[in-house]
Design a protein around this motif. Structure first.
Motif, PDB file in Angstrom:
ATOM      1  N   LYS A 388       1.665 -20.472  -7.436  1.00  0.00           N
ATOM      2  CA  LYS A 388       2.679 -20.662  -8.246  1.00  0.00           C
ATOM      3  C   LYS A 388       4.183 -20.635  -7.585  1.00  0.00           C
ATOM      4  O   LYS A 388       5.149 -20.925  -8.572  1.00  0.00           O
ATOM      5  N   GLY A 389       4.392 -20.029  -6.282  1.00  0.00           N
ATOM      6  CA  GLY A 389       5.791 -20.233  -6.053  1.00  0.00           C
ATOM      7  C   GLY A 389       6.420 -18.749  -6.497  1.00  0.00           C
ATOM      8  O   GLY A 389       7.466 -18.741  -6.483  1.00  0.00           O
ATOM      9  N   MET A 390       5.694 -17.932  -7.102  1.00  0.00           N
ATOM     10  CA  MET A 390       6.251 -16.452  -7.527  1.00  0.00           C
ATOM     11  C   MET A 390       6.034 -15.392  -6.607  1.00  0.00           C
ATOM     12  O   MET A 390       4.971 -15.115  -6.351  1.00  0.00           O
ATOM     13  N   TYR A 391       7.229 -15.107  -5.986  1.00  0.00           N
ATOM     14  CA  TYR A 391       6.970 -14.054  -4.868  1.00  0.00           C
ATOM     15  C   TYR A 391       7.743 -12.704  -4.952  1.00  0.00           C
ATOM     16  O   TYR A 391       7.396 -11.858  -4.165  1.00  0.00           O
ATOM     17  N   LYS A 392       8.016 -12.490  -6.262  1.00  0.00           N
ATOM     18  CA  LYS A 392       8.400 -10.994  -6.443  1.00  0.00           C
ATOM     19  C   LYS A 392       6.921 -10.317  -6.846  1.00  0.00           C
ATOM     20  O   LYS A 392       6.619  -9.875  -7.874  1.00  0.00           O
ATOM     21  N   THR A 393       6.401  -9.848  -5.477  1.00  0.00           N
ATOM     22  CA  THR A 393       5.141  -9.148  -5.823  1.00  0.00           C
ATOM     23  C   THR A 393       5.218  -8.232  -4.531  1.00  0.00           C
ATOM     24  O   THR A 393       5.876  -8.562  -3.191  1.00  0.00           O
ATOM     25  N   LEU A 394       4.796  -6.961  -5.007  1.00  0.00           N
ATOM     26  CA  LEU A 394       4.809  -6.107  -3.944  1.00  0.00           C
ATOM     27  C   LEU A 394       3.733  -4.968  -4.018  1.00  0.00           C
ATOM     28  O   LEU A 394       3.560  -4.626  -5.420  1.00  0.00           O
ATOM     29  N   PHE A 395       3.240  -4.256  -3.074  1.00  0.00           N
ATOM     30  CA  PHE A 395       2.157  -3.434  -3.079  1.00  0.00           C
ATOM     31  C   PHE A 395       2.804  -2.187  -2.525  1.00  0.00           C
ATOM     32  O   PHE A 395       3.403  -2.005  -1.488  1.00  0.00           O
ATOM     33  N   LEU A 396       2.637  -1.102  -3.409  1.00  0.00           N
ATOM     34  CA  LEU A 396       3.635   0.206  -2.924  1.00  0.00           C
ATOM     35  C   LEU A 396       2.640   0.979  -1.852  1.00  0.00           C
ATOM     36  O   LEU A 396       1.222   0.923  -2.098  1.00  0.00           O
ATOM     37  N   SER A 397       3.113   1.471  -0.776  1.00  0.00           N
ATOM     38  CA  SER A 397       2.583   1.991   0.286  1.00  0.00           C
ATOM     39  C   SER A 397       2.271   3.340   0.023  1.00  0.00           C
ATOM     40  O   SER A 397       2.786   4.347   0.099  1.00  0.00           O
ATOM     41  N   ARG A 398       0.715   3.701  -0.055  1.00  0.00           N
ATOM     42  CA  ARG A 398       0.438   5.206  -0.460  1.00  0.00           C
ATOM     43  C   ARG A 398       0.602   5.898   1.029  1.00  0.00           C
ATOM     44  O   ARG A 398       0.783   7.099   0.995  1.00  0.00           O
ATOM     45  N   ARG A 399       0.199   5.175   2.111  1.00  0.00           N
ATOM     46  CA  ARG A 399       0.366   5.608   3.411  1.00  0.00           C
ATOM     47  C   ARG A 399       1.645   6.061   3.815  1.00  0.00           C
ATOM     48  O   ARG A 399       2.071   7.314   4.291  1.00  0.00           O
ATOM     49  N   ALA A 400       2.653   5.248   3.524  1.00  0.00           N
ATOM     50  CA  ALA A 400       4.246   5.396   4.101  1.00  0.00           C
ATOM     51  C   ALA A 400       4.652   6.858   3.042  1.00  0.00           C
ATOM     52  O   ALA A 400       5.274   7.460   3.486  1.00  0.00           O
ATOM     53  N   PHE A 401       4.101   6.776   1.766  1.00  0.00           N
ATOM     54  CA  PHE A 401       4.674   7.925   0.803  1.00  0.00           C
ATOM     55  C   PHE A 401       4.077   9.226   1.224  1.00  0.00           C
ATOM     56  O   PHE A 401       4.471  10.225   1.579  1.00  0.00           O
ATOM     57  N   ALA A 402       2.627   9.286   1.746  1.00  0.00           N
ATOM     58  CA  ALA A 402       1.999  10.378   2.276  1.00  0.00           C
ATOM     59  C   ALA A 402       2.638  10.969   3.789  1.00  0.00           C
ATOM     60  O   ALA A 402       2.802  12.088   3.762  1.00  0.00           O
TER      61      ALA A 402
END
Length: 443
Positions: A388-402
């Motif tokens: 749909k052209g909607m790009y405000k999508t993000l996956f929080l990084s558990r690895r980077a946080f840990a």
């Protein structure tokens, strides 16, 4: 002739100057220099992550969006009937069914509407037609693959021959391994291989898979009406947050958390069974690999690090039984759920799949989507949003946080690191769409 001004004018002007000049001197002394100091140790002010300029987008690949069923190899006489047996949650079953559509075309088989097989803990009794619009699916796949509602009488009286491919790995090939069963029994059921690489499919089979999954599958009319009712009830604009901190998820992860409430600890232990938590060095290594779900409090910390305002309207796309939710709602106070927006009577009549369908629908139409996990729903939602052209999508990084917290980062330093990592992910479009039907476009 001009006359001299009255003496009181001179005195008042002089008095004003005596008052103004000291003030001007103070302003000059306290004003910052016009050229910023390069020695300023303060980090640049963080802006909301969505304001970052993206350099990559994922879009549907041309090879399946611009095609026509007439351009595909013609459908031949059917080799038999295939039913796809789907297990798990809604989006896992949807993934398996999409695979099954491509497999049916690959094996030149007639597709039978799938059977949904959900485990007891999903509280599920709904079938394919309860969730998806069957008529629309059949019409949209016409010419791509043969689909039937009902089997011929001579076949409908017997169960299909089961071919379970779910655990097969490596160089597994459907033509070599499954087609012989189809030719022998003429009616089989399959559970697609989870690790099957679709790049081994011929392009026409991949085209059928993509068309079926992203254009032909839509919610049933009654379920879509309910989803739109929910969507309209959410204050706008809003962010949909897929938060995964349920007892079964934590138990499955084999992670331990300090400071959980006794209620949460008891709920986790009740479903842990034989999946005992890691301890010592093994636990630390496991967590650094990003295997431990983010808590609601950790999620709120990262959202703040991304400069997402705490007044943001958030729709909580999550199943029942979320734990420690106060860690989020004490910071982000405008959190909305199905139970706060839909009447109890409506919710009581819904099962796991239909509830998940509401979350899915709301999430693909939300202004922004953030997930604390990269599961089947997240992959499907991100792909539909890209469609749909909607790009405000993000996956929080558990690895980077840990990894960051294992180095002793906390407070402002940890916030800056989380902003840097996730801004980079957003800018580069990482993980924003499924790779099978989508291509990377440089901006």
């Amino acid at each position: 002739m001009f006359q001299n001004p009255p003496k009181f004018h001179v005195r008042s002007t002089f008095a004003v100057l005596l008052l103004v000049l000291p003030l001007l001197l103070v302003v000059v002394l306290l004003s910052p220099p016009s050229i910023p100091s390069t020695a300023d140790p303060r980090p640049p002010r963080r802006t909301e992550v969505w304001r970052s300029r993206r350099v990559v987008n994922w879009r549907p690949c041309d090879w399946w969006t611009v095609g026509d069923p007439k351009d595909l190899p013609p459908l031949k006489k059917s080799n038999g009937y295939i039913r796809v047996d789907c297990y798990g949650g809604l989006n896992q079953m949807r993934r398996d069914f999409c695979d099954g559509v491509g497999i049916a075309r690959l094996l030149n088989a007639t597709l039978v509407l799938p059977k949904f097989e959900a485990a007891a803990y999903w509280n599920e009794s709904s079938g394919f037609s309860d969730v998806f619009d069957v008529d629309y699916f059949i019409e949209r796949t016409r010419g791509f693959v043969d689909v039937v509602r009902e089997l011929p009488e001579e076949i409908s009286s017997r169960e299909p021959f089961k071919v379970d491919c779910s655990k097969r790995k490596g160089h597994f090939d459907y033509v070599e391994s499954v087609l012989p069963y189809l030719l022998e029994h003429h009616y089989i059921s399959i559970t697609p291989a989870m690790s099957q690489r679709r790049d081994r499919y011929p392009l026409y089979a991949k085209t059928v898979l993509c068309e079926a999954c992203y254009n032909a599958l839509r919610l049933s009319r009654s379920l879509e009406d309910k989803a739109n009712e929910l969507l309209n009830a959410i204050p706008k604009p809003f962010l949909s947050l897929h938060l995964r901190f349920e007892p079964d998820m934590v138990a499955y992860s084999q992670c331990e958390y300090a400071g959980l409430s006794p209620t949460s600890v008891a709920a986790i232990e009740a479903v842990r069974v034989d999946r005992k938590p890691w301890t010592g060095d093994a636990a630390r290594a496991w967590r650094k690999r990003g295997k431990c779900p983010l808590t609601p409090n950790e999620t709120a910390f990262i959202l703040q690090a991304l400069a997402i305002p705490t007044i943001t309207n958030i729709y909580l796309a999550a199943g029942d039984g979320l734990m420690e939710i106060e860690g989020l709602t004490s910071i982000y106070t405008n959190v909305h759920t199905k139970s706060t927006l839909i009447s109890g009577e409506d919710l009581d009549g819904m099962h796991g799949n239909t509830k998940a369908a509401l979350d899915y629908y709301v999430s693909i139409h939300s202004d922004a989507y953030v997930a604390t996990y990269f599961g089947n729903m997240d992959k499907m939602v991100s792909a539909m949003r890209a469609l749909k052209g909607m790009y405000k999508t993000l996956f929080l990084s558990r690895r980077a946080f840990a990894e960051s917290t294992s180095k002793g980062m906390e407070g402002e330093e940890l916030e800056e690191e989380m902003w840097r990592v996730h801004r980079e992910d957003f800018v580069m479009g990482k993980g924003s769409a499924l790779p099978d039907c989508f291509c990377e476009f440089k901006l």
